[in-house]
Design an enzyme around this catalytic site. Structure first.
Site, short mmCIF file in Angstrom:
data_model
loop_
_atom_site.label_atom_id
_atom_site.label_comp_id
_atom_site.label_asym_id
_atom_site.label_seq_id
_atom_site.Cartn_x
_atom_site.Cartn_y
_atom_site.Cartn_z
CB THR A 42 -40.05 -45.45 -33.76
OG1 THR A 42 -41.10 -46.10 -34.46
CG2 THR A 42 -39.38 -46.41 -32.81
CB THR A 144 -45.68 -46.39 -42.42
OG1 THR A 144 -45.18 -47.26 -43.44
CG2 THR A 144 -46.73 -45.47 -43.03
CG HIS A 445 -2.96 -32.74 -25.95
ND1 HIS A 445 -2.99 -34.12 -25.89
CD2 HIS A 445 -2.32 -32.33 -24.83
CE1 HIS A 445 -2.38 -34.51 -24.79
NE2 HIS A 445 -1.98 -33.46 -24.11
P1 FAD Z 1 -40.78 -44.22 -37.49
O1 FAD Z 1 -39.96 -43.37 -36.61
O2 FAD Z 1 -41.13 -45.58 -37.02
O3 FAD Z 1 -42.11 -43.38 -37.78
C1 FAD Z 1 -43.17 -43.90 -38.51
C2 FAD Z 1 -44.43 -43.14 -38.15
O4 FAD Z 1 -45.44 -43.48 -39.09
C3 FAD Z 1 -44.99 -43.47 -36.77
O5 FAD Z 1 -45.20 -42.30 -36.04
C4 FAD Z 1 -46.31 -44.17 -37.08
O6 FAD Z 1 -47.32 -43.92 -36.11
C5 FAD Z 1 -46.69 -43.55 -38.41
N1 FAD Z 1 -47.60 -44.36 -39.23
C6 FAD Z 1 -47.47 -45.68 -39.55
N2 FAD Z 1 -48.47 -46.05 -40.38
C7 FAD Z 1 -49.24 -44.96 -40.58
C8 FAD Z 1 -50.40 -44.70 -41.34
N3 FAD Z 1 -50.97 -45.64 -42.12
N4 FAD Z 1 -50.95 -43.46 -41.29
C9 FAD Z 1 -50.38 -42.48 -40.54
N5 FAD Z 1 -49.28 -42.67 -39.81
C10 FAD Z 1 -48.70 -43.88 -39.83
N6 FAD Z 1 -31.94 -44.98 -34.40
C11 FAD Z 1 -30.84 -44.19 -34.38
O7 FAD Z 1 -30.37 -43.77 -35.45
N7 FAD Z 1 -30.24 -43.82 -33.20
C12 FAD Z 1 -30.71 -44.26 -32.01
O8 FAD Z 1 -30.15 -43.91 -30.97
C13 FAD Z 1 -31.84 -45.11 -31.99
N8 FAD Z 1 -32.34 -45.56 -30.83
C14 FAD Z 1 -33.46 -46.35 -30.84
C15 FAD Z 1 -33.94 -46.83 -29.63
C16 FAD Z 1 -35.06 -47.64 -29.60
C17 FAD Z 1 -35.57 -48.14 -28.28
C18 FAD Z 1 -35.73 -47.95 -30.82
C19 FAD Z 1 -36.96 -48.80 -30.80
C20 FAD Z 1 -35.26 -47.49 -32.02
C21 FAD Z 1 -34.11 -46.69 -32.05
N9 FAD Z 1 -33.57 -46.23 -33.24
C22 FAD Z 1 -32.44 -45.45 -33.24
C23 FAD Z 1 -34.18 -46.54 -34.54
C24 FAD Z 1 -35.05 -45.35 -35.03
O9 FAD Z 1 -36.01 -45.06 -34.05
C25 FAD Z 1 -35.72 -45.68 -36.35
O10 FAD Z 1 -34.75 -46.11 -37.28
C26 FAD Z 1 -36.44 -44.47 -36.90
O11 FAD Z 1 -37.43 -44.01 -36.01
C27 FAD Z 1 -37.09 -44.77 -38.25
O12 FAD Z 1 -37.72 -43.63 -38.71
P2 FAD Z 1 -38.96 -43.70 -39.73
O13 FAD Z 1 -39.30 -42.28 -40.03
O14 FAD Z 1 -38.64 -44.60 -40.85
O15 FAD Z 1 -40.14 -44.41 -38.94
#
Ligand code: FAD
Ligand code: NAD
Length: 467
Positions: A42, A144, A445
């Protein structure tokens, strides 16, 4: 042996890719499984990075159109090339996803593209395009992530009723947009579109913007976003949204409980995200997600299955990229027998509006609820020479300090580059530096961070000394 790994990470977001890299650095044969064709999850593809790219571009446009004249810069007729606006954002995403491919190669991490689903506690089936692979792993890290959620009466159709994902790649500049939710995504997307001339309305259920942060920040943000002509309707409950062809209509109850409706080109739904576990086949390993969809873990981020860990948005805690990253490192080091730690109450929160909002530690509301006695040191950017030079005088630094020991309990900033300024306070709070010592440090500063020094000086009773 082929397809046999020490560590298999499922999901390549900031939690997953960091965990895989740390595991590889520690000498484990590591694989990462990602269902999409690009790495980064994401955050890299449809979250942090593209949102910040559009926030930066839109701020440049807004500055050029509305602020440059005051600096003596006259550019004549300024117009926005919306396709280039979106294209540059996509290029930034491509650079970052390509960087991750490089990092995987550099660390000898095998990338398996496809949906990972458990067969049992040591086998994962990866179903890609016309290909099925079975991987064997000693340890698994579930990373995920999450997907946008909605509310009853509002069905996301990705056409007129959209989420941030579609909002980051619209085909043309919308004339109007209604955003449901005045949380982080709501105010960031509102900023992007209001700056480029879209008529934006935010409908927020609670009585404040960014309601989970210190209330004073929400109030100050209300004022700065209002200056961008964003219409903000607080204490208003959305009941339904409908696609009316070329537009969307949102029905809501105003603070008096009266039914109201707004029609706009798009309705962008930003009411939170839900943990994503679809396709993982968790039942094969005896895991049932909790009511909110999250996977339960213990303090070591271990699920009920001892060799399977979970991190990031799919478990409890703030849905932030840096929280996911830290948990990714944590789990790899736990597997290695190290003793890492994460101080959850010091994970900074940042909102990339302009001015930015950033905070670490407790809010005033939390301290009051816990009956904790505290002193406030507040310094306005209006009194900062650096802020006056850049015409960024909106906002303040507020520090909350224990009167007895000078412990820094919370820091809340709305102001220019607050996202960067907060870093210094996190170091101070992590190592329990007192407010008096935070004020004794030398701050260059003129800088935006000097406002911190003054806020700490005020909290210790001495009073500000800078301009
Ligand atoms: P994710 O980044 O969601 O990644 C999970 C991955 O797992 C995905 O690629 C998905 O396709 C994959 N996946 C899922 N199920 C399976 C499966 N069964 N098999 C294989 N692959 C799978 N956070 C910040 O700290 N700063 C920011 O500025 C910020 N801005 C954001 C702006 C927006 C518009 C959004 C929507 C979110 C933002 N966030 C921000 C939040 C941040 O994106 C998430 O907290 C972060 O991406 C979470 O990371 P993660 O690794 O847990 O999961
Ligand atoms: P959020 O929880 O921040 O905000 C959702 C908002 O919607 C809340 O203010 C809530 O009161 C409101 N709401 C709920 N139901 C409503 C209704 N019926 N009518 C009107 N308003 C309603 O969620 P989000 O903004 O969707 O963001 C999701 C996650 O993504 C957050 O956890 C956030 O941490 C993460 N994120 C972080 C950043 C960042 O760090 N800069 C940027 C974007 C997203």
């Amino acid at each position: 042996m082929e397809n046999q790994y020490d560590v298999i990470v499922i999901g390549s977001g900031p939690g997953g890719y960091v965990s895989a890299i740390r595991a590889a650095q520690l000498g484990y044969k590591t694989a990462i499984v990602e269902k999409y064709s690009t790495l980064g999850g994401t955050c890299t593809n449809v979250g942090c990075i593209p949102a910040k790219a559009l926030l930066d571009s839109s701020e440049h446009y807004h500055q050029a159109k509305d602020q440059f004249k005051t600096h003596g810069i006259n550019l004549g007729d300024i117009h926005l090339d919306f396709s280039q606006f979106i294209l540059r954002k996509s290029d930034v995403v491509k650079q970052n996803t390509a960087g991750l491919v490089y990092l995987m190669k550099k660390n000898k991490i095998d990338v398996h593209q496809g949906v990972g689903s458990f067969m049992d506690a040591t086998h994962l089936k990866v179903t890609g395009d016309n290909k099925e692979t079975i991987l064997t792993g000693q340890y698994f890290v579930i990373a995920t992530g999450s997907k946008p959620s909605s509310i009853p009466g509002v069905t996301i159709d990705k056409q007129r009723i959209i989420t941030s994902t579609e909002g980051l790649s619209l085909p043309a500049r919308p004339a109007s947009m209604v955003i449901i939710g005045g949380g982080v995504i709501g105010v960031e997307m509102a900023s992007v579109y209001a700056r480029i001339g879209t008529e934006v309305t935010i409908i927020e259920y609670t009585d404040s913007l960014i309601p989970t942060m210190d209330k004073e920040l929400g109030k100050a943000l209300f004022k700065t976003l209002s200056k961008l002509n964003i219409k903000i309707l607080l204490s208003s409950k959305v009941q339904a949204a409908s696609n009316t062809g070329a537009s969307a209509t949102v029905n809501f109850l105003d603070p008096d409980g009266k039914e109201q409706a707004i029609t706009a080109d798009y309705c962008l739904v930003a009411v939170g995200r839900r943990a994503y576990t679809d396709g993982l086949n968790l039942q094969a390993i005896g895991i049932t997600p909790e009511k909110n969809g999250k996977i339960a873990v213990n303090k070591q981020l271990q699920t009920i299955v001892p060799n399977i860990y979970a991190i990031g948005d799919v478990i409890d805690g703030p849905m932030l990229a840096h929280k996911a990253e830290d948990e990714g490192t944590f789990v790899a080091e736990i597997i290695h027998g190290l003793k890492p730690h994460i101080k959850y109450d010091l994970i900074p929160s940042v909102v990339y509006t302009w001015p930015e909002v950033a905070a670490a530690g407790a809010t005033e509301e939390q301290l009051k609820a816990q009956g904790v006695v505290y002193k406030v040191g507040r310094f306005p950017y209006m009194a900062s020479a650096r802020a006056r030079a850049s015409m960024d005088t909106d906002g303040f630094v507020k520090v909350l300090v224990s009167p007895q020991y000078g412990e820094v309990l919370g820091v809340h900033i709305i102001g220019p580059r607050a996202a960067d300024v907060i870093a210094q306070t996190v170091v101070g709070m992590e190592y329990e530096i007192t407010a008096a010592d935070m004020a004794r440090l030398c701050y260059a500063h003129p800088t935006y961070s000097e406002a911190l020094k003054d806020a700490f000086l005020i909290a210790t009773g001495q009073g500000a000394i800078n301009i």
